[in-house]
Enzyme design. Structure first.
Site, PDB file in Angstrom:
ATOM      1  N   LYS A   1      15.247  59.387  -0.008  1.00 44.90           N
ATOM      2  CA  LYS A   1      15.475  58.002   0.417  1.00 44.90           C
ATOM      3  C   LYS A   1      16.367  57.258  -0.590  1.00 44.90           C
ATOM      4  O   LYS A   1      17.239  56.496  -0.221  1.00 44.90           O
ATOM      5  CB  LYS A   1      14.104  57.322   0.554  1.00 44.90           C
ATOM      6  CG  LYS A   1      14.074  55.825   0.484  1.00 44.90           C
ATOM      7  CD  LYS A   1      14.446  55.220   1.802  1.00 44.90           C
ATOM      8  CE  LYS A   1      14.449  53.709   1.853  1.00 44.90           C
ATOM      9  NZ  LYS A   1      14.174  52.977   0.662  1.00 44.90           N
ATOM     10  N   HIS A  29       5.627  57.777  -0.373  1.00 45.30           N
ATOM     11  CA  HIS A  29       5.047  58.119  -1.678  1.00 45.30           C
ATOM     12  C   HIS A  29       3.975  59.206  -1.526  1.00 45.30           C
ATOM     13  O   HIS A  29       3.919  60.146  -2.318  1.00 45.30           O
ATOM     14  CB  HIS A  29       4.382  56.896  -2.306  1.00 45.30           C
ATOM     15  CG  HIS A  29       5.307  55.742  -2.582  1.00 45.30           C
ATOM     16  ND1 HIS A  29       5.220  54.546  -1.918  1.00 45.30           N
ATOM     17  CD2 HIS A  29       6.332  55.604  -3.450  1.00 45.30           C
ATOM     18  CE1 HIS A  29       6.138  53.714  -2.375  1.00 45.30           C
ATOM     19  NE2 HIS A  29       6.842  54.326  -3.303  1.00 45.30           N
ATOM     20  N   LEU A  57       2.260  51.634  -2.266  1.00 40.70           N
ATOM     21  CA  LEU A  57       2.421  53.021  -1.804  1.00 40.70           C
ATOM     22  C   LEU A  57       2.335  53.132  -0.286  1.00 40.70           C
ATOM     23  O   LEU A  57       1.539  52.454   0.362  1.00 40.70           O
ATOM     24  CB  LEU A  57       1.350  53.915  -2.449  1.00 40.70           C
ATOM     25  CG  LEU A  57       1.328  53.911  -3.980  1.00 40.70           C
ATOM     26  CD1 LEU A  57       0.230  54.862  -4.488  1.00 40.70           C
ATOM     27  CD2 LEU A  57       2.682  54.303  -4.566  1.00 40.70           C
TER      28      LEU A  57
HETATM   29  P1  AMP Z   1       9.679  53.397  -5.377  1.00 41.11           P
HETATM   30  O1  AMP Z   1       8.217  53.064  -5.471  1.00 41.11           O
HETATM   31  O2  AMP Z   1      10.378  52.683  -4.271  1.00 41.11           O
HETATM   32  O3  AMP Z   1      10.381  53.309  -6.715  1.00 41.11           O
HETATM   33  O4  AMP Z   1       9.747  54.920  -4.964  1.00 41.11           O
HETATM   34  C1  AMP Z   1       9.112  55.907  -5.724  1.00 41.11           C
HETATM   35  C2  AMP Z   1       9.538  57.267  -5.233  1.00 41.11           C
HETATM   36  O5  AMP Z   1       9.201  57.392  -3.857  1.00 41.11           O
HETATM   37  C3  AMP Z   1      11.058  57.472  -5.324  1.00 41.11           C
HETATM   38  O6  AMP Z   1      11.323  58.808  -5.731  1.00 41.11           O
HETATM   39  C4  AMP Z   1      11.498  57.228  -3.911  1.00 41.11           C
HETATM   40  O7  AMP Z   1      12.706  57.904  -3.575  1.00 41.11           O
HETATM   41  C5  AMP Z   1      10.343  57.788  -3.134  1.00 41.11           C
HETATM   42  N1  AMP Z   1      10.317  57.219  -1.789  1.00 41.11           N
HETATM   43  C6  AMP Z   1      10.339  55.906  -1.435  1.00 41.11           C
HETATM   44  N2  AMP Z   1      10.386  55.780  -0.095  1.00 41.11           N
HETATM   45  C7  AMP Z   1      10.400  57.051   0.416  1.00 41.11           C
HETATM   46  C8  AMP Z   1      10.442  57.600   1.732  1.00 41.11           C
HETATM   47  N3  AMP Z   1      10.487  56.819   2.815  1.00 41.11           N
HETATM   48  N4  AMP Z   1      10.453  58.942   1.863  1.00 41.11           N
HETATM   49  C9  AMP Z   1      10.415  59.756   0.773  1.00 41.11           C
HETATM   50  N5  AMP Z   1      10.361  59.295  -0.500  1.00 41.11           N
HETATM   51  C10 AMP Z   1      10.353  57.964  -0.680  1.00 41.11           C
END
Ligand code: AMP
Length: 295
Positions: A164, A52, A48
Site C-alpha cells: 500500500k 495491518h 489497526l
Molecule cells: P501505517 O500504520 O499506516 O504506518 O502502516 C503500517 C504498515 O501497514 C505499513 O507497512 C503499511 O504499508 C501497512 N499497511 C497499511 N495499510 C495497508 C493495507 N491496506 N494493506 C497492506 N498493508 C497495509
C-alpha cells in the site's frame, strides 16, 4: 472504529505484553532470542485495520514471535499534516494485537524515541524525487530514520511492510541493503475493502460522499492494470486516463498520478519492465494513496 472500551476492554485488562521503553523491548527480544525464537516485526502507527492484521498474520507465519510497534511518528508529518488528529484508538489496537497472538506491542512515547534533538538522519534522496517525495518534504527522512531506529531497538529477523505504501517499501528495502542491516524485509499485498478501496487508517476521516468518491482511485488503477495486461505500453496515456477517471468522480486535488520504475522509482513514459502506477489524491481534507504493479 469501535473503541475497545466500548467492548468492555481496556489496556489494563488485556494480557498482550505492552512495552513502553526501549530497555523493556531489548529485554523481551533478548529472552526470545536466547530461547531460539525468530522475531517478526510489524511497525505501525496504530488505528489497526485488516491491512495491518494481514502483516501481523504473515509475521506470525514466518517467525516465532511477532512484535508490533504502535508509534505515531511526529518526524514524518509535515507542519500542515494530520499529526495531531491522527486516530489513536490504543485500547482497540491492543485488543486486536491480543486477538492476533502478538508476542509484544511496543508503544513508546515521543520522549522515549526522541529524548534529545537527534543529529542523525537517514535519507535516500534518489528515491524521494517522485511520487509522495516532492509533496511531503522530509516525510521519507522521518520514515527511514524511525524505521532504522526501530530496527536497532527490536533487532528483528524479518520486518513486514505493506505494498500500500509502495515508495516506503522500496526505501526501507534499499536502506537495509545499503546499511547492511541484518533484517529481511518482506512486502505484503495491499488489503482492500470488498469494493476495492485500499484499507487505510485515514479512511476513518472520510464522509459517506468522500468514501464513494475514494473508490475512483482503485477503480482507475485497476482499469490501467487491465489495459497494460491487454498490451497498452504508453504510460502517459494511462496516467491521463487515471486522472480523468478520478476527476470525474467529484471535486478533489490529485497530488500525482505517476508511472515509475518499480525498483528505482524513476518516471517512465513507456512500460518496458516492472512499473508501479501510483496516485495520491486529496478528497476533502483526506489524502489517500494507492498503487498497482504492472509489467
Ligand atoms: P501505517 O500504520 O499506516 O504506518 O502502516 C503500517 C504498515 O501497514 C505499513 O507497512 C503499511 O504499508 C501497512 N499497511 C497499511 N495499510 C495497508 C493495507 N491496506 N494493506 C497492506 N498493508 C497495509
Amino acid at each position: 472504529m469501535i473503541a475497545a472500551s466500548d467492548a468492555g476492554e481496556d489496556a489494563r485488562s488485556l494480557s498482550v505484553k505492552q512495552l513502553q521503553t526501549i530497555r523493556d523491548v531489548r529485554e523481551f527480544v533478548g529472552a526470545a532470542r536466547t530461547a531460539g525464537r525468530r522475531i517478526g516485526f510489524v511497525p505501525t502507527m496504530g488505528a489497526l485495520h485488516e491491512g495491518h492484521f494481514s502483516l501481523i498474520r504473515t509475521a506470525r507465519s514466518q517467525s516465532d514471535t511477532a512484535v508490533v510497534s504502535i508509534f505515531v511518528n511526529p518526524t514524518q508529518f509535515g507542519p500542515n499534516e494530520d499529526y495531531q488528529r491522527y486516530p489513536r484508538p490504543i485500547d482497540a489496537d491492543l485488543a486486536g494485537c491480543e486477538r492476533e497472538g502478538v508476542g509484544a506491542v511496543f508503544c513508546p512515547s515521543v520522549q522515549e524515541m526522541y529524548p534529545t534533538r537527534a543529529l542523525t538522519t537517514v535519507a535516500l534522496p534518489a528515491l524521494t524525487r517522485t511520487l509522495c517525495g516532492p509533496h511531503r518534504p522530509g516525510h521519507f527522512d522521518g520514515v527511514a530514520t524511525v524505521v532504522a531506529k526501530l530496527f536497532q531497538i527490536v533487532q528483528p529477523d524479518r520486518a513486514f511492510f505493506g505494498q500500500k505504501d509502495y515508495q516506503q517499501s522500496v526505501i526501507v528495502r534499499r536502506m537495509v541493503a545499503d546499511l547492511n542491516m541484518p533484517v529481511e524485509v518482506v512486502v505484503c499485498p495491499t488489503v482492500r475493502e470488498a469494493d476495492g478501496l485500499a484499507m487505510s487508517s485515514r479512511n476513518a476521516y472520510l464522509s459517506a460522499e468522500d468514501r464513494r468518491q475514494a473508490l475512483s482511485l482503485s477503480q482507475a488503477l485497476f482499469a490501467a492494470r487491465d489495459q497494460v495486461a491487454a498490451g497498452q505500453r504508453d504510460a502517459l496515456a494511462l496516467v491521463q486516463q487515471i486522472r480523468r477517471h478520478i476527476q470525474s468522480a467529484g471535486p478533489c486535488r490529485i497530488d500525482y498520478a505517476e508511472c515509475v520504475d518499480a525498483a528505482d522509482l524513476t518516471p517512465q513514459s513507456q512500460i518496458t519492465g516492472p512499473c508501479a502506477i501510483a496516485v495520491a489524491v486529496r478528497i476533502g481534507a483526506t489524502r489517500l494513496i494507492d498503487n498497482v504493479l504492472v509489467g
